[in-house]
Design a protein around this motif. Structure first.
Motif, PDB file in Angstrom:
ATOM      1  N   ASN A  55       1.025  -1.557   0.019  1.00  0.00           N
ATOM      2  CA  ASN A  55      -0.128   0.105   0.299  1.00  0.00           C
ATOM      3  C   ASN A  55       0.741   1.163  -0.171  1.00  0.00           C
ATOM      4  OD1 ASN A  55      -2.726  -1.134   0.562  1.00  0.00           O
ATOM      5  ND2 ASN A  55      -1.537  -2.012   2.248  1.00  0.00           N
ATOM      6  N   ARG A  56       0.563   2.137  -1.291  1.00  0.00           N
ATOM      7  CA  ARG A  56       1.032   3.542  -0.796  1.00  0.00           C
ATOM      8  C   ARG A  56       0.179   4.566  -1.207  1.00  0.00           C
ATOM      9  NH1 ARG A  56       5.136   0.345   0.455  1.00  0.00           N
ATOM     10  NH2 ARG A  56       7.049   0.295  -0.294  1.00  0.00           N
ATOM     11  N   SER A  57      -0.905   4.030  -1.202  1.00  0.00           N
ATOM     12  CA  SER A  57      -1.901   5.723  -2.318  1.00  0.00           C
ATOM     13  C   SER A  57      -2.145   6.562  -0.503  1.00  0.00           C
ATOM     14  CB  SER A  57      -3.203   4.482  -3.427  1.00  0.00           C
ATOM     15  OG  SER A  57      -3.694   3.944  -2.529  1.00  0.00           O
ATOM     16  N   LEU A  58      -2.953   6.348   0.042  1.00  0.00           N
ATOM     17  CA  LEU A  58      -3.558   6.543   1.540  1.00  0.00           C
ATOM     18  C   LEU A  58      -2.493   7.823   1.554  1.00  0.00           C
ATOM     19  CD1 LEU A  58      -6.007   7.670   2.359  1.00  0.00           C
ATOM     20  CD2 LEU A  58      -5.226   5.070   4.760  1.00  0.00           C
ATOM     21  N   TYR A  59      -1.168   6.072   1.965  1.00  0.00           N
ATOM     22  CA  TYR A  59       0.190   7.085   3.006  1.00  0.00           C
ATOM     23  C   TYR A  59       0.494   8.211   1.699  1.00  0.00           C
ATOM     24  CZ  TYR A  59       5.303   7.704   3.667  1.00  0.00           C
ATOM     25  OH  TYR A  59       6.112   8.116   3.859  1.00  0.00           O
ATOM     26  N   TYR A  60       0.132   8.487   0.722  1.00  0.00           N
ATOM     27  CA  TYR A  60       0.842   9.921  -0.275  1.00  0.00           C
ATOM     28  C   TYR A  60      -0.689  10.535  -0.199  1.00  0.00           C
ATOM     29  CZ  TYR A  60       4.733   6.976  -2.224  1.00  0.00           C
ATOM     30  OH  TYR A  60       5.851   5.998  -1.965  1.00  0.00           O
ATOM     31  N   ALA A  61      -1.287  10.289  -0.603  1.00  0.00           N
ATOM     32  CA  ALA A  61      -2.676  11.222  -0.233  1.00  0.00           C
ATOM     33  C   ALA A  61      -2.895  12.184   0.567  1.00  0.00           C
ATOM     34  CB  ALA A  61      -3.900  10.546  -0.395  1.00  0.00           C
ATOM     35  N   ARG A  62      -2.368  11.496   1.509  1.00  0.00           N
ATOM     36  CA  ARG A  62      -2.470  12.076   2.787  1.00  0.00           C
ATOM     37  C   ARG A  62      -1.497  13.652   2.853  1.00  0.00           C
ATOM     38  NH1 ARG A  62      -3.790   7.489   7.151  1.00  0.00           N
ATOM     39  NH2 ARG A  62      -5.872   7.214   7.664  1.00  0.00           N
ATOM     40  N   LEU A  63      -0.145  13.003   2.625  1.00  0.00           N
ATOM     41  CA  LEU A  63       1.056  13.635   2.628  1.00  0.00           C
ATOM     42  C   LEU A  63       0.518  15.003   1.711  1.00  0.00           C
ATOM     43  CD1 LEU A  63       3.827  14.731   3.960  1.00  0.00           C
ATOM     44  CD2 LEU A  63       4.154  13.474   1.981  1.00  0.00           C
ATOM     45  N   TYR A  64       0.306  14.867   0.380  1.00  0.00           N
ATOM     46  CA  TYR A  64      -1.168  15.810  -0.124  1.00  0.00           C
ATOM     47  C   TYR A  64      -0.774  16.404   0.221  1.00  0.00           C
ATOM     48  CZ  TYR A  64       1.144  14.366  -5.003  1.00  0.00           C
ATOM     49  OH  TYR A  64       1.746  13.828  -5.977  1.00  0.00           O
ATOM     50  N   LEU A  65      -2.541  15.876   0.752  1.00  0.00           N
ATOM     51  CA  LEU A  65      -2.982  17.330   1.554  1.00  0.00           C
ATOM     52  C   LEU A  65      -2.216  17.866   2.198  1.00  0.00           C
ATOM     53  CD1 LEU A  65      -5.819  14.559   2.936  1.00  0.00           C
ATOM     54  CD2 LEU A  65      -6.057  16.704   1.121  1.00  0.00           C
ATOM     55  N   ASP A  66      -1.396  17.070   3.610  1.00  0.00           N
ATOM     56  CA  ASP A  66      -0.653  17.791   4.672  1.00  0.00           C
ATOM     57  C   ASP A  66       0.495  18.856   3.595  1.00  0.00           C
ATOM     58  OD1 ASP A  66      -1.808  16.333   6.535  1.00  0.00           O
ATOM     59  OD2 ASP A  66      -0.102  15.062   6.615  1.00  0.00           O
ATOM     60  N   LEU A  67       0.438  18.630   2.879  1.00  0.00           N
ATOM     61  CA  LEU A  67       1.658  20.057   2.086  1.00  0.00           C
ATOM     62  C   LEU A  67       0.510  21.031   1.019  1.00  0.00           C
ATOM     63  CD1 LEU A  67       4.233  17.291   0.680  1.00  0.00           C
ATOM     64  CD2 LEU A  67       3.835  18.902   2.881  1.00  0.00           C
ATOM     65  N   HIS A  68      -0.442  21.115   0.643  1.00  0.00           N
ATOM     66  CA  HIS A  68      -1.319  21.485   0.638  1.00  0.00           C
ATOM     67  C   HIS A  68      -0.657  21.172  -0.962  1.00  0.00           C
ATOM     68  CE1 HIS A  68      -3.335  22.918   3.692  1.00  0.00           C
ATOM     69  NE2 HIS A  68      -2.148  22.966   4.288  1.00  0.00           N
ATOM     70  N   GLY A  69      -0.380  20.059  -1.900  1.00  0.00           N
ATOM     71  CA  GLY A  69       0.650  19.849  -3.014  1.00  0.00           C
ATOM     72  C   GLY A  69      -0.773  20.146  -3.912  1.00  0.00           C
ATOM     73  N   GLY A  70      -0.244  20.398  -5.002  1.00  0.00           N
ATOM     74  CA  GLY A  70      -1.127  20.734  -6.462  1.00  0.00           C
ATOM     75  C   GLY A  70      -0.754  19.337  -7.195  1.00  0.00           C
ATOM     76  N   LEU A  71      -1.474  19.416  -8.263  1.00  0.00           N
ATOM     77  CA  LEU A  71      -1.971  18.346  -8.934  1.00  0.00           C
ATOM     78  C   LEU A  71      -1.270  18.270 -10.053  1.00  0.00           C
ATOM     79  CD1 LEU A  71      -5.274  16.153  -7.952  1.00  0.00           C
ATOM     80  CD2 LEU A  71      -2.883  15.889  -6.792  1.00  0.00           C
ATOM     81  N   ASP A  72      -0.387  19.037 -10.807  1.00  0.00           N
ATOM     82  CA  ASP A  72      -0.556  19.536 -12.382  1.00  0.00           C
ATOM     83  C   ASP A  72       1.014  18.376 -12.400  1.00  0.00           C
ATOM     84  OD1 ASP A  72      -1.483  21.590 -11.737  1.00  0.00           O
ATOM     85  OD2 ASP A  72       0.319  22.616 -11.752  1.00  0.00           O
TER      86      ASP A  72
END
Length: 472
Positions: A55-72
């Motif tokens: 598994n990695r998807s939830l782990y990475y998704a949570r980090l995108y949220l914490d970093l306010h990362g864009g999806l470009d």
């Protein structure tokens, strides 16, 4: 798909690739641009050893949220020309799964990308499965026409559509589209559903493989034919022998296990191992030294499936062998040995790490065994495996073993495990992490409130939350 290149474990990229909790903690402390660059690298170049298990998807998704990362970066990855050149779902599956979790957290930009990719992308079925769990009915209905347009209105196209409907992981979109009043949508999907049901019925009427009334020799012939075709049928053939063989057939089966052709020999070894035949251990030892790699591997596999004290006793004698049977014997002792075998299991663990590194396949059983047997002096080796392995599955099993052997685990690795990519590892951490650490208290409450978290993790978290949990 090429094996991923994993960065050193002490780097931010290496931590994120491994899915370690320290990866999240270091990313949040690093410059945002550096953290997002490492995160995008992981999502766009899947670092997992086995993407179907880890598994990695939830782990990475949570980090995108914490970093306010864009999806470009994800958008460029999904809609570039390579999407039509490399159609393996492993290229885009992780990115799509991350978008699915982000959509669950309310990221409308992630939902829009999933809808667009489901309409135009190569790995559209994966995107549709993600949307089936997260999109509303109106959003799914808008995808009916572009998805069905992938299947031309020809006999071949209709057959492909029926297979897509039949094999869909999430049936919700197809059920919605079947209710559509338009003939080009509803009628066509309903016809595909009926054809899929008919196909399953036909397969049930035309089963392949053994039939009642087969003889032992016929089962051997079937196993041999399968091997010639490249199909390994040792275990199914052994089950067939269980159904058709009688006491009078034992001499024939033993002879096949001793010197029969490869397919028959492998099937006979598995059958005798399952039956705990008194001659099977000697036959396995002889077969493990065979010039045929197929026979040698089947002998080891048959031994690993054996239960009972005789197999454990023989494993104690084989554990020092330098071959695959010796490694298998160590695994048997790890899984079924007792306290007297602790030193043997520890020795095998150290040797496996020394000779094959922290990702050796044999480590899974050995790590479990050190935890089961409570081998306290294994903790230093287990800590090394925990830090260095690229497999999040092995790291999780190592965390479980450390919980049983390392007194420092509750205040050490257990804390970072609360941010781990594997839910089973987070569950272990929730049960053992020292709640006196303010980070632990805050993380436990966040996991308890997160709707995306697994039920088992939240149950473990709630078992720790009480009046003694420090306030945030």
């Amino acid at each position: 798909m090429f094996d991923p290149v994993i960065a050193p474990s002490g780097t931010l990229l290496g931590l994120l690739q491994r899915g370690r909790g320290d990866g999240t903690l270091h990313a949040l402390a690093a410059p945002r641009a550096e953290a997002l660059a490492a995160l995008n690298h992981c999502v766009l170049s899947d670092p997992r050893q086995d993407w179907q298990v880890e598994n990695r998807s939830l782990y990475y998704a949570r980090l995108y949220l914490d970093l306010h990362g864009g999806l470009d970066e994800i958008e460029t990855h999904l809609f570039g020309a390579e999407d039509h050149l490399d159609t393996e779902e492993s290229r885009t599956g992780l990115a799509l799964a991350v978008l699915g979790h982000l959509a669950s957290y309310g990221r409308d930009d992630a939902l829009a990308l999933l809808r667009r990719y489901a309409a135009t992308g190569t790995n559209w079925a994966w995107a549709l499965d993600e949307l089936a769990l997260r999109d509303d009915d109106s959003g799914l209905r808008t995808l009916a026409v572009p998805v069905l347009a992938r299947f031309p209105a020809t006999p071949e196209g209709d057959a492909e559509l029926a297979a897509a409907v039949r094999d869909a992981f999430e049936p919700r979109p197809w059920r919605l589209w079947a209710e559509d009043q338009r003939d080009a949508v509803g009628a066509r999907v309903r016809a595909a559903q009926e054809q899929g049901s008919f196909d399953r019925w036909q397969r049930q009427l035309r089963p392949t493989g053994p039939r009642p009334g087969w003889s032992v020799q016929a089962v051997f012939a079937w196993a041999e034919e399968g091997l010639e075709r490249g199909s390994v049928l040792h275990v199914p053939a052994a089950r067939c022998l269980t159904a058709v063989a009688g006491p009078d057939d034992r001499p024939l089966i033993v002879e096949a296990a001793r010197r029969g052709p490869d397919g028959a020999r492998c099937a006979a070894l598995h059958y005798l191992a399952e039956a705990r035949d008194p001659a099977v251990l000697d036959l396995i030892e002889a077969a493990a030294a065979s010039d045929s790699r197929t026979v040698a591997e089947a002998a080891v596999a048959a031994f690993e499936r054996m239960c009972g004290e005789a197999a454990v006793d023989r494993a104690r004698g084989w554990v020092h062998r330098p071959d695959a049977l010796g490694a298998s014997a160590a695994g048997v002792l790890a899984c079924r040995g007792d306290a007297r075998d602790a030193k043997l299991v520890l020795g095998a663990l150290r040797e496996a790490v020394r000779a094959e590194g922290p990702d050796a396949p044999s480590l899974y059983a050995l790590v479990d065994g050190t935890g089961r047997l409570g081998v306290a002096c294994a903790a230093p080796v287990l800590r090394h495996v925990y830090r260095e392995t690229a497999s999040s599955q092995l790291r999780g099993r190592t965390a479980r073993a450390l919980a049983a052997t390392d007194p420092s685990f509750p205040t050490g690795f257990a804390v970072e495990c609360l941010w781990d990519c594997e839910e089973t590892t987070r569950e272990i951490a929730a049960l053992h992490a020292e709640t006196g650490d303010v980070r632990v208290a805050e993380r436990l409450r966040r996991l308890a409130a997160d709707p995306a978290e697994e039920d088992e993790v939240q149950t473990a978290v709630r078992s720790r939350i009480g009046p003694d949990l420090p306030a945030i």
